[in-house]
Design an enzyme around this catalytic site. Sequence first.
Site, PDB file in Angstrom:
ATOM      1  N   THR A 224     -16.790  25.714  33.408  1.00 18.32           N
ATOM      2  CA  THR A 224     -17.608  24.841  34.246  1.00 18.32           C
ATOM      3  C   THR A 224     -18.850  24.419  33.483  1.00 18.32           C
ATOM      4  O   THR A 224     -19.862  25.106  33.466  1.00 18.32           O
ATOM      5  CB  THR A 224     -17.996  25.572  35.545  1.00 18.32           C
ATOM      6  OG1 THR A 224     -18.436  26.889  35.194  1.00 18.32           O
ATOM      7  CG2 THR A 224     -16.824  25.662  36.495  1.00 18.32           C
TER       8      THR A 224
ATOM      9  N   HIS B 272       2.876   4.133  12.609  1.00 15.79           N
ATOM     10  CA  HIS B 272       1.735   4.964  13.016  1.00 15.79           C
ATOM     11  C   HIS B 272       2.123   5.993  14.090  1.00 15.79           C
ATOM     12  O   HIS B 272       1.267   6.720  14.570  1.00 15.79           O
ATOM     13  CB  HIS B 272       0.545   4.125  13.529  1.00 15.79           C
ATOM     14  CG  HIS B 272      -0.010   3.172  12.506  1.00 15.79           C
ATOM     15  ND1 HIS B 272      -1.269   2.634  12.610  1.00 15.79           N
ATOM     16  CD2 HIS B 272       0.492   2.686  11.358  1.00 15.79           C
ATOM     17  CE1 HIS B 272      -1.500   1.827  11.576  1.00 15.79           C
ATOM     18  NE2 HIS B 272      -0.437   1.848  10.802  1.00 15.79           N
TER      19      HIS B 272
ATOM     20  N   HIS C 119     -24.853  24.422  32.781  1.00 14.02           N
ATOM     21  CA  HIS C 119     -24.022  25.016  33.831  1.00 14.02           C
ATOM     22  C   HIS C 119     -23.788  23.921  34.876  1.00 14.02           C
ATOM     23  O   HIS C 119     -24.760  23.352  35.403  1.00 14.02           O
ATOM     24  CB  HIS C 119     -24.761  26.206  34.455  1.00 14.02           C
ATOM     25  CG  HIS C 119     -23.921  26.983  35.422  1.00 14.02           C
ATOM     26  ND1 HIS C 119     -23.514  26.466  36.637  1.00 14.02           N
ATOM     27  CD2 HIS C 119     -23.414  28.248  35.344  1.00 14.02           C
ATOM     28  CE1 HIS C 119     -22.796  27.372  37.271  1.00 14.02           C
ATOM     29  NE2 HIS C 119     -22.704  28.473  36.501  1.00 14.02           N
TER      30      HIS C 119
ATOM     31  N   GLU D 137      -5.247   1.241   2.342  1.00 18.30           N
ATOM     32  CA  GLU D 137      -5.083   0.229   3.387  1.00 18.30           C
ATOM     33  C   GLU D 137      -5.255   0.829   4.765  1.00 18.30           C
ATOM     34  O   GLU D 137      -5.901   0.245   5.627  1.00 18.30           O
ATOM     35  CB  GLU D 137      -3.697  -0.430   3.281  1.00 18.30           C
ATOM     36  CG  GLU D 137      -3.590  -1.757   4.034  1.00 18.30           C
ATOM     37  CD  GLU D 137      -3.258  -1.612   5.520  1.00 18.30           C
ATOM     38  OE1 GLU D 137      -3.457  -2.583   6.256  1.00 18.30           O
ATOM     39  OE2 GLU D 137      -2.808  -0.525   5.951  1.00 18.30           O
TER      40      GLU D 137
ATOM     41  N   HIS E 178       0.828  -1.214   0.000  1.00 23.50           N
ATOM     42  CA  HIS E 178       0.000   0.000   0.000  1.00 23.50           C
ATOM     43  C   HIS E 178       0.857   1.256   0.000  1.00 23.50           C
ATOM     44  O   HIS E 178       1.848   1.341   0.735  1.00 23.50           O
ATOM     45  CB  HIS E 178      -1.017   0.004   1.145  1.00 23.50           C
ATOM     46  CG  HIS E 178      -0.460  -0.014   2.528  1.00 23.50           C
ATOM     47  ND1 HIS E 178      -0.238   1.134   3.247  1.00 23.50           N
ATOM     48  CD2 HIS E 178      -0.095  -1.037   3.349  1.00 23.50           C
ATOM     49  CE1 HIS E 178       0.231   0.822   4.452  1.00 23.50           C
ATOM     50  NE2 HIS E 178       0.338  -0.492   4.533  1.00 23.50           N
TER      51      HIS E 178
ATOM     52  N   ASP F 165      -0.433   4.309   0.554  1.00 22.15           N
ATOM     53  CA  ASP F 165      -0.959   5.339   1.469  1.00 22.15           C
ATOM     54  C   ASP F 165      -0.299   5.171   2.832  1.00 22.15           C
ATOM     55  O   ASP F 165       0.243   4.109   3.152  1.00 22.15           O
ATOM     56  CB  ASP F 165      -2.490   5.257   1.594  1.00 22.15           C
ATOM     57  CG  ASP F 165      -2.981   3.972   2.245  1.00 22.15           C
ATOM     58  OD1 ASP F 165      -2.421   2.897   1.960  1.00 22.15           O
ATOM     59  OD2 ASP F 165      -3.937   4.028   3.046  1.00 22.15           O
TER      60      ASP F 165
ATOM     61  N   ARG G 277      -9.562  -6.160  18.253  1.00 16.57           N
ATOM     62  CA  ARG G 277      -8.745  -7.040  17.414  1.00 16.57           C
ATOM     63  C   ARG G 277      -9.314  -8.440  17.540  1.00 16.57           C
ATOM     64  O   ARG G 277      -9.631  -8.891  18.653  1.00 16.57           O
ATOM     65  CB  ARG G 277      -7.291  -7.045  17.881  1.00 16.57           C
ATOM     66  CG  ARG G 277      -6.591  -5.725  17.740  1.00 16.57           C
ATOM     67  CD  ARG G 277      -6.125  -5.449  16.321  1.00 16.57           C
ATOM     68  NE  ARG G 277      -5.713  -4.057  16.194  1.00 16.57           N
ATOM     69  CZ  ARG G 277      -5.217  -3.511  15.098  1.00 16.57           C
ATOM     70  NH1 ARG G 277      -5.067  -4.240  14.001  1.00 16.57           N
ATOM     71  NH2 ARG G 277      -4.880  -2.254  15.069  1.00 16.57           N
TER      72      ARG G 277
ATOM     73  N   ASP H 124       4.640  -6.238   4.710  1.00 16.06           N
ATOM     74  CA  ASP H 124       3.948  -5.174   5.451  1.00 16.06           C
ATOM     75  C   ASP H 124       3.826  -5.579   6.922  1.00 16.06           C
ATOM     76  O   ASP H 124       2.901  -5.181   7.610  1.00 16.06           O
ATOM     77  CB  ASP H 124       2.572  -4.942   4.818  1.00 16.06           C
ATOM     78  CG  ASP H 124       1.915  -3.641   5.287  1.00 16.06           C
ATOM     79  OD1 ASP H 124       2.631  -2.754   5.758  1.00 16.06           O
ATOM     80  OD2 ASP H 124       0.677  -3.540   5.191  1.00 16.06           O
TER      81      ASP H 124
ATOM     82  N   SER I  62      -3.272  -5.950  11.659  1.00 19.95           N
ATOM     83  CA  SER I  62      -4.293  -6.418  10.723  1.00 19.95           C
ATOM     84  C   SER I  62      -3.971  -5.956   9.306  1.00 19.95           C
ATOM     85  O   SER I  62      -3.530  -4.826   9.113  1.00 19.95           O
ATOM     86  CB  SER I  62      -5.660  -5.858  11.109  1.00 19.95           C
ATOM     87  OG  SER I  62      -5.940  -6.109  12.465  1.00 19.95           O
TER      88      SER I  62
HETATM   89  N1  BES Z   1       1.191  -2.865   8.129  1.00 20.31           N
HETATM   90  C1  BES Z   1       0.154  -2.672   9.083  1.00 20.31           C
HETATM   91  C2  BES Z   1      -0.250  -3.935   9.795  1.00 20.31           C
HETATM   92  C3  BES Z   1       0.813  -4.647  10.569  1.00 20.31           C
HETATM   93  C4  BES Z   1       1.854  -3.974  11.188  1.00 20.31           C
HETATM   94  C5  BES Z   1       0.758  -6.000  10.681  1.00 20.31           C
HETATM   95  C6  BES Z   1       2.833  -4.664  11.882  1.00 20.31           C
HETATM   96  C7  BES Z   1       1.710  -6.694  11.400  1.00 20.31           C
HETATM   97  C8  BES Z   1       2.775  -6.018  11.994  1.00 20.31           C
HETATM   98  C9  BES Z   1      -1.042  -2.061   8.385  1.00 20.31           C
HETATM   99  O1  BES Z   1      -0.686  -1.000   7.547  1.00 20.31           O
HETATM  100  C10 BES Z   1      -1.997  -1.493   9.398  1.00 20.31           C
HETATM  101  O2  BES Z   1      -1.613  -0.591  10.070  1.00 20.31           O
HETATM  102  N2  BES Z   1      -3.217  -2.026   9.476  1.00 20.31           N
HETATM  103  C11 BES Z   1      -4.216  -1.488  10.329  1.00 20.31           C
HETATM  104  C12 BES Z   1      -5.571  -1.998   9.936  1.00 20.31           C
HETATM  105  C13 BES Z   1      -6.347  -1.107   9.011  1.00 20.31           C
HETATM  106  C14 BES Z   1      -7.724  -1.687   8.795  1.00 20.31           C
HETATM  107  C15 BES Z   1      -6.424   0.317   9.453  1.00 20.31           C
HETATM  108  C16 BES Z   1      -4.009  -1.930  11.748  1.00 20.31           C
HETATM  109  O3  BES Z   1      -3.476  -3.020  12.003  1.00 20.31           O
HETATM  110  O4  BES Z   1      -4.396  -1.158  12.626  1.00 20.31           O
HETATM  111 MN    MN Z   2       0.931  -1.465   6.378  1.00 22.60          MN
HETATM  112 MN    MN Z   3      -0.347   0.765   8.887  1.00 18.60          MN
END
Ligand code: BES
Ligand code: MN
Ligand code: MN
Length: 457
Positions: free
Chosen positions: A314, A426, A212, A152, A86, A88, A327, A179, A398
Site C-alpha cells: 500500500t 519486434h 503510506h 538502426e 542493418h 542489429d 509517428r 527493410d 520509420s
Molecule cells: N524495418 C523497420 C521499419 C519498418 C518496418 C518500416 C516495417 C516499414 C515496415 C525498422 O527496423 C524499425 O523498426 N524502425 C524503427 C525506428 C527506429 C528509429 C527505432 C521503428 O519504425 O520503430
Molecule cells: Mn529494420
Molecule cells: Mn526494426
Amino acid sequence: MQEIKKYVESNRQRFLDELFELLRFPSVSADPKYKADVLKTADFVAQKLTDAGVDKVEICDTDGYPIVYGEKIIDPSLPTVLIYGHYDVQPADPLELWKTPPFEPTVRDGKIYARGACDDKGQFYMHIKAFELMMQTNTLACNVKFMIEGEEEVGSANLGIFVNANVERLKADVVLISDTSMISMENPSIETGLRGLAYMEVEVVGPNRDLHSGVYGGAVANPITILCQMIASLHDENNHITIPEFYDKVVELTEEEKKALNAAPFDLEEYKSDLEIASEWGEKGYSTLERTGTRPTLEVNGIWGGYIGEGAKTVLPSKANAKISMRLVPNQSSEEIAVIFTKHFERIAPAYVKVKVTSHHGGEPVVTPTDSIAYRAAEQAIVESFGKSPIPTRGGGSIPIVALFESALGIKSVLFGFGLDSDALHSPNEKYDIYNYYKGIETLPLFHKYFAELSRV
Ligand code: BES
Ligand code: MN
Ligand code: MN
C-alpha cells in the site's frame, strides 16, 4: 531469369546455412550486455561481403557500433546502387513467449523463426547473395556500394555523422533498401513512404518520497493517476491528438491520392481476426490504411511507477514515468514536434506535480518517388519475378536514414522490402518465409539489370 534461378537452385542450402549463422549472433544494439556479439556480427558481415567479391570492405568505427562498408566499382560510367541495411536487432524480450529460442533459428512450416529473421538480417543478406550471384554469373550491371549499420534499432545516432563525413565515398544514383514489407506474395507492393518519429520520455513527480497510501492517500496527488489523466487527455473523443500545433504542417492527401491508397487490397475482417480484436480504432474520418500510412499518431510505449512486485504494497508513489512516441508524416519535423510536445506536457501538468520531459531519438518522414528510373526498375523487376505489377503503398514504420540520405546526399531511396506485416517484427516469434528469402535473391539482380538499362536511355 533462368540463369538466376539455376544459380539460386544450386546454392540453396548454403544460402540458408549462411543466413542461419548470421541469425545466431544476438546483435541487440539496445542492450550493452550484447556488445561483444554486436561487434562479432559486424566482423561476420564484413567477411561475407569480402567472400562475395566486394572490394575495399571496411569496418568503420563510430562512437557507437561500426558501419560495415564495401564497394564494387566496375565502370565509373555505369550507375551506382547504394545498398543499405542493418545488422542489429531488437531485444528478444519477452523470452518466455518464443516457441523456440530467438537466436537459434528454427524452420517451421517453411518459415525461419528467429530475432532479426526479417528485420533486417534476412532481408539485407539477400543483397549479399544477389551480389554474389551477379559476380559469379558475370552479370553485374551497376556499380554497387554496401553500407550495413548496427544502430538502426536504437535511432542511428552515429550514422548522420558517418554520412556527412563520407559524402564522396557514398555517392550513388539510388539507395536500395530491403527493410519494409509487401502486402503479400500474391499482391507484391513497394512502400513509397515512411513515417518519422519523435520519441519522448516523461516523468511526473509528486511528493518527495513514497508515502503510506492510508496515511496520505486522498490528500496528496498520486503521480500515477495524474500521469494517466495527462496521457488520456492527449487524444480527444475522435482519437485526434489534442496537442496544439501538432497538425499544423500535416498535408492532407488529395482525393485522388486517397483513392489510390485505398485501392490496395486490404481485408479489415482478416486484420481484426489476426489480431483478435473486436473492432479497429483510430482517428475519425480516416481508413485503416490512411491511419497507418498517412496520419501522425501518438503511442504510449511503456508506463511504470509504484509497486509492481509480488503481492500487495500500500504505497502512494513519489513518481510515475512513461515513454511516448509520435509517428510523423510529411512535413512534420521531429525536432519541432519534440518541442511542441514538451511545451504542451509541461503546460497541462497540474500544480500538485512537477513534470520532466526528455527527448530520445527522432527521424524524419519521407515519401519516395514513383516516377523515377529506380522505381521503374523495381517495378519491372517485380513484374518479371512475380508476374504482376507492384502496388505502391505507404508504410507506417520509420527508417530515419532514408530522409537523411536525401538531405545529406541528395539521393532518393527505393524501399524494396520482401517482408510481410505478419512477420512479427519486434515481437516474439519473428519470422521470415524461406520462400520470400529466395524470391528476394532472385528479384534483386533484375533490379540492377533494369536500373542499368533504364539509366542508359
Ligand atoms: N524495418 C523497420 C521499419 C519498418 C518496418 C518500416 C516495417 C516499414 C515496415 C525498422 O527496423 C524499425 O523498426 N524502425 C524503427 C525506428 C527506429 C528509429 C527505432 C521503428 O519504425 O520503430
Ligand atoms: Mn529494420
Ligand atoms: Mn526494426
